[in-house]
Motif scaffolding. Structure first.
Motif, mmCIF file in Angstrom:
data_model
loop_
_atom_site.group_PDB
_atom_site.id
_atom_site.type_symbol
_atom_site.label_atom_id
_atom_site.label_comp_id
_atom_site.label_asym_id
_atom_site.label_seq_id
_atom_site.Cartn_x
_atom_site.Cartn_y
_atom_site.Cartn_z
ATOM 1 N N LEU A 77 0.747 -1.144 -0.002
ATOM 2 C CA LEU A 77 -0.025 0.236 -0.084
ATOM 3 C C LEU A 77 0.919 1.115 0.045
ATOM 4 C CD1 LEU A 77 -2.857 -1.111 2.434
ATOM 5 C CD2 LEU A 77 -2.998 -0.635 -0.063
ATOM 6 N N LYS A 78 1.956 1.072 0.871
ATOM 7 C CA LYS A 78 2.998 2.428 0.746
ATOM 8 C C LYS A 78 3.598 2.504 -0.564
ATOM 9 C CE LYS A 78 3.917 2.678 5.613
ATOM 10 N NZ LYS A 78 4.927 2.671 6.565
ATOM 11 N N ALA A 79 4.023 1.305 -1.009
ATOM 12 C CA ALA A 79 4.484 1.343 -2.653
ATOM 13 C C ALA A 79 3.620 2.007 -3.431
ATOM 14 C CB ALA A 79 4.950 0.133 -2.831
ATOM 15 N N LEU A 80 2.410 1.766 -3.464
ATOM 16 C CA LEU A 80 1.404 2.376 -4.520
ATOM 17 C C LEU A 80 1.397 3.761 -4.303
ATOM 18 C CD1 LEU A 80 -0.679 2.076 -6.522
ATOM 19 C CD2 LEU A 80 -2.419 1.665 -4.630
ATOM 20 N N SER A 81 1.203 4.215 -3.019
ATOM 21 C CA SER A 81 1.500 5.691 -2.777
ATOM 22 C C SER A 81 2.554 6.266 -3.301
ATOM 23 C CB SER A 81 1.124 5.924 -1.428
ATOM 24 O OG SER A 81 -0.189 5.488 -0.828
ATOM 25 N N GLU A 82 3.648 5.494 -3.106
ATOM 26 C CA GLU A 82 5.067 6.135 -3.335
ATOM 27 C C GLU A 82 4.955 6.380 -5.036
ATOM 28 O OE1 GLU A 82 9.164 7.185 -3.179
ATOM 29 O OE2 GLU A 82 7.481 6.711 -1.699
ATOM 30 N N VAL A 83 4.550 5.602 -5.869
ATOM 31 C CA VAL A 83 4.375 5.300 -7.167
ATOM 32 C C VAL A 83 3.645 6.717 -7.685
ATOM 33 C CG1 VAL A 83 3.601 4.246 -9.149
ATOM 34 C CG2 VAL A 83 5.121 2.982 -7.582
ATOM 35 N N LEU A 84 2.134 6.674 -7.090
ATOM 36 C CA LEU A 84 1.354 7.432 -7.585
ATOM 37 C C LEU A 84 1.739 8.936 -7.203
ATOM 38 C CD1 LEU A 84 -1.893 5.607 -6.657
ATOM 39 C CD2 LEU A 84 -1.182 5.798 -8.961
ATOM 40 N N LEU A 85 2.101 9.255 -5.975
ATOM 41 C CA LEU A 85 2.300 10.644 -5.685
ATOM 42 C C LEU A 85 3.522 11.187 -5.784
ATOM 43 C CD1 LEU A 85 0.014 10.439 -2.460
ATOM 44 C CD2 LEU A 85 -0.668 11.176 -4.786
ATOM 45 N N CYS A 86 4.761 10.053 -5.497
ATOM 46 C CA CYS A 86 5.943 10.724 -5.604
ATOM 47 C C CYS A 86 6.942 10.622 -6.658
ATOM 48 C CB CYS A 86 6.871 9.865 -4.296
ATOM 49 S SG CYS A 86 5.719 10.194 -2.615
ATOM 50 N N ARG A 87 6.729 9.614 -7.491
ATOM 51 C CA ARG A 87 7.472 9.464 -8.728
ATOM 52 C C ARG A 87 7.639 10.639 -9.367
ATOM 53 N NH1 ARG A 87 2.812 7.580 -11.008
ATOM 54 N NH2 ARG A 87 2.825 7.537 -13.154
ATOM 55 N N ASP A 88 8.548 10.558 -10.686
ATOM 56 C CA ASP A 88 8.677 11.546 -11.480
ATOM 57 C C ASP A 88 7.493 11.847 -12.533
ATOM 58 O OD1 ASP A 88 11.241 12.388 -10.276
ATOM 59 O OD2 ASP A 88 12.342 11.164 -12.080
ATOM 60 N N SER A 89 6.856 12.933 -12.670
ATOM 61 C CA SER A 89 5.621 12.907 -13.269
ATOM 62 C C SER A 89 5.374 14.556 -13.702
ATOM 63 C CB SER A 89 4.410 12.656 -12.264
ATOM 64 O OG SER A 89 3.282 13.124 -13.017
ATOM 65 N N SER A 90 4.751 14.789 -14.785
ATOM 66 C CA SER A 90 4.426 16.140 -15.266
ATOM 67 C C SER A 90 3.560 16.630 -14.362
ATOM 68 C CB SER A 90 4.010 15.998 -16.792
ATOM 69 O OG SER A 90 2.594 15.103 -16.570
ATOM 70 N N LEU A 91 2.684 16.033 -13.566
ATOM 71 C CA LEU A 91 2.009 16.556 -12.403
ATOM 72 C C LEU A 91 3.268 16.793 -11.122
ATOM 73 C CD1 LEU A 91 -1.255 14.742 -12.609
ATOM 74 C CD2 LEU A 91 -0.814 17.239 -13.310
ATOM 75 N N THR A 92 3.055 17.976 -10.600
ATOM 76 C CA THR A 92 3.828 17.988 -9.229
ATOM 77 C C THR A 92 3.409 17.054 -8.054
ATOM 78 O OG1 THR A 92 2.638 19.799 -8.092
ATOM 79 C CG2 THR A 92 4.462 20.355 -10.241
ATOM 80 N N ARG A 93 4.256 16.958 -7.259
ATOM 81 C CA ARG A 93 3.869 16.239 -5.984
ATOM 82 C C ARG A 93 2.796 16.844 -5.198
ATOM 83 N NH1 ARG A 93 6.581 13.562 -1.398
ATOM 84 N NH2 ARG A 93 4.823 12.941 0.026
ATOM 85 N N GLY A 94 2.776 18.228 -5.431
ATOM 86 C CA GLY A 94 1.844 19.081 -4.847
ATOM 87 C C GLY A 94 0.230 18.864 -5.335
ATOM 88 N N GLU A 95 0.316 18.734 -6.682
ATOM 89 C CA GLU A 95 -0.705 18.502 -7.372
ATOM 90 C C GLU A 95 -1.384 17.354 -7.142
ATOM 91 O OE1 GLU A 95 0.079 21.547 -11.229
ATOM 92 O OE2 GLU A 95 0.645 19.642 -11.251
ATOM 93 N N ARG A 96 -0.678 16.270 -7.010
ATOM 94 C CA ARG A 96 -1.079 14.826 -6.772
ATOM 95 C C ARG A 96 -1.378 14.591 -5.380
ATOM 96 N NH1 ARG A 96 3.786 11.667 -8.848
ATOM 97 N NH2 ARG A 96 5.025 13.698 -8.783
ATOM 98 N N GLU A 97 -0.707 15.437 -4.594
ATOM 99 C CA GLU A 97 -1.287 15.357 -3.283
ATOM 100 C C GLU A 97 -2.567 16.159 -3.182
ATOM 101 O OE1 GLU A 97 -0.197 13.709 -0.563
ATOM 102 O OE2 GLU A 97 1.847 13.228 -0.915
ATOM 103 N N LEU A 98 -3.059 17.261 -3.919
ATOM 104 C CA LEU A 98 -4.082 17.818 -3.715
ATOM 105 C C LEU A 98 -5.223 17.000 -4.083
ATOM 106 C CD1 LEU A 98 -5.791 20.607 -3.450
ATOM 107 C CD2 LEU A 98 -4.967 21.288 -5.710
#
Length: 231
Positions: A77-98
Motif C-alpha cells: 500500500l505504501k509502495a502504491l502511494s509512493e508510485v502515485l504521488l512521489c515518482r517523477d511526473s508532469s504533475l507535481t507532488r503537490g498537485e497529486r497530493e491535492l
C-alpha cells in the motif's frame, strides 16, 4: 523564523532548513500553514470513536495504526502511494497530493484529508488556502484549467467509475492534460477511495490537532521512507 522543517527528498534522508522563508524561496514549498491555527474549513463529518473495530496494539492514528497491525499489506500500500504521488511526473507532488486530499474530503475521511491536505499545502505558494478553496468549491478555486479538469475527473471517480464521462476527458484534454495525467488522476482517486474506506471501515482515530499532520509532512520525502519511522 526559527521553525525547523525537513526538505522532502526521495529517500529516507532529510535536510534540515531552519528558516521557513528560505525554504519557500529556494524550493517553492509553502510555509503558509495558517490552517493549523484553526479547524479546517472542510466538512468532514463526525470524528470516529477513539476505539477501532479491531485491537491494533498501537496508539498510532489512522492508516499508520493499520500499517503497524498488518506490515504485510502495509508495504504494497505504501509502495502504491509512493508510485502515485512521489515518482517523477508532469504533475507535481503537490498537485497529486491535492487530488488525494480532494477525494478524501469528498469521502469525509478525516485522517486522509488532514494528512494529504498538509502534504499538498507545504508544496503550494498559497499554503492551506488553496486546499480549502478546492474542497469548498472546485468551480471557483484559483487553480489552472487543467487541474480543475483533473480534479473534476477525480471527483467523478469518487462517485463511481462509470460517472467519468467523455465530456470529463474532453475537458481535460482541451485544457492540456495528457493521457498519463488523466490515467494517474483516475488511479489516485480510485486508490484513495480504497485508503479512505480502509481507514474509516475499521474506525481508526484521526487526531483533531492539524499540527500533528504538519509535523509528519515536514519529516518525510516519500511513503516508503516512513517505513523507517514506524514500528
Amino acid at each position: 523564523m526559527s521553525n525547523a522543517v525537513a526538505f522532502p527528498v526521495r529517500s529516507s534522508v532529510t535536510v534540515e532548513l531552519r528558516d521557513l522563508e528560505e525554504l519557500a524561496e529556494s524550493t517553492g514549498l509553502s510555509c503558509g500553514l495558517e490552517w493549523p491555527q484553526r479547524p479546517p474549513l472542510v466538512a468532514l463529518g463526525a470524528q470516529s470513536p477513539a476505539t477501532p473495530h479491531i485491537e491494533l496494539n498501537s496508539d498510532e492514528p489512522g492508516i499508520r495504526g493499520l500499517f503497524s497491525y498488518s506490515p504485510e499489506t502495509a508495504l504494497p500500500l505504501k509502495a502504491l502511494s509512493e508510485v502515485l504521488l512521489c515518482r517523477d511526473s508532469s504533475l507535481t507532488r503537490g498537485e497529486r497530493e491535492l487530488i488525494a486530499a480532494y477525494v478524501s474530503a469528498l469521502n469525509q475521511c478525516r485522517f486522509c484529508f488532514f494528512t494529504h491536505a498538509t502534504f499538498a499545502a507545504v508544496r503550494a505558494p498559497e499554503g492551506m488556502t488553496i486546499v480549502e478553496q478546492v474542497c469548498a468549491d472546485l468551480s471557483t478555486a484559483p487553480v489552472s484549467d487543467k487541474m480543475r479538469a483533473l480534479l473534476a475527473i477525480a471527483g467523478a471517480v469518487q462517485q463511481g467509475g462509470k460517472t467519468v464521462s467523455k465530456a470529463h476527458i474532453a475537458d481535460a484534454r482541451a485544457a492540456g492534460a495528457t493521457d498519463n495525467e488523466i490515467h494517474d488522476s483516475v488511479l489516485i482517486a480510485a486508490a484513495f477511495c480504497m485508503y479512505n474506506r480502509y481507514v474509516d471501515g475499521l474506525s481508526t482515530f484521526a487526531p483533531d490537532d492539524p499540527s500533528v499532520y504538519v509535523a509528519r509532512a515536514k519529516q518525510t520525502g516519500g511513503y516508503l521512507a516512513v517505513m523507517t519511522d514506524s514500528p
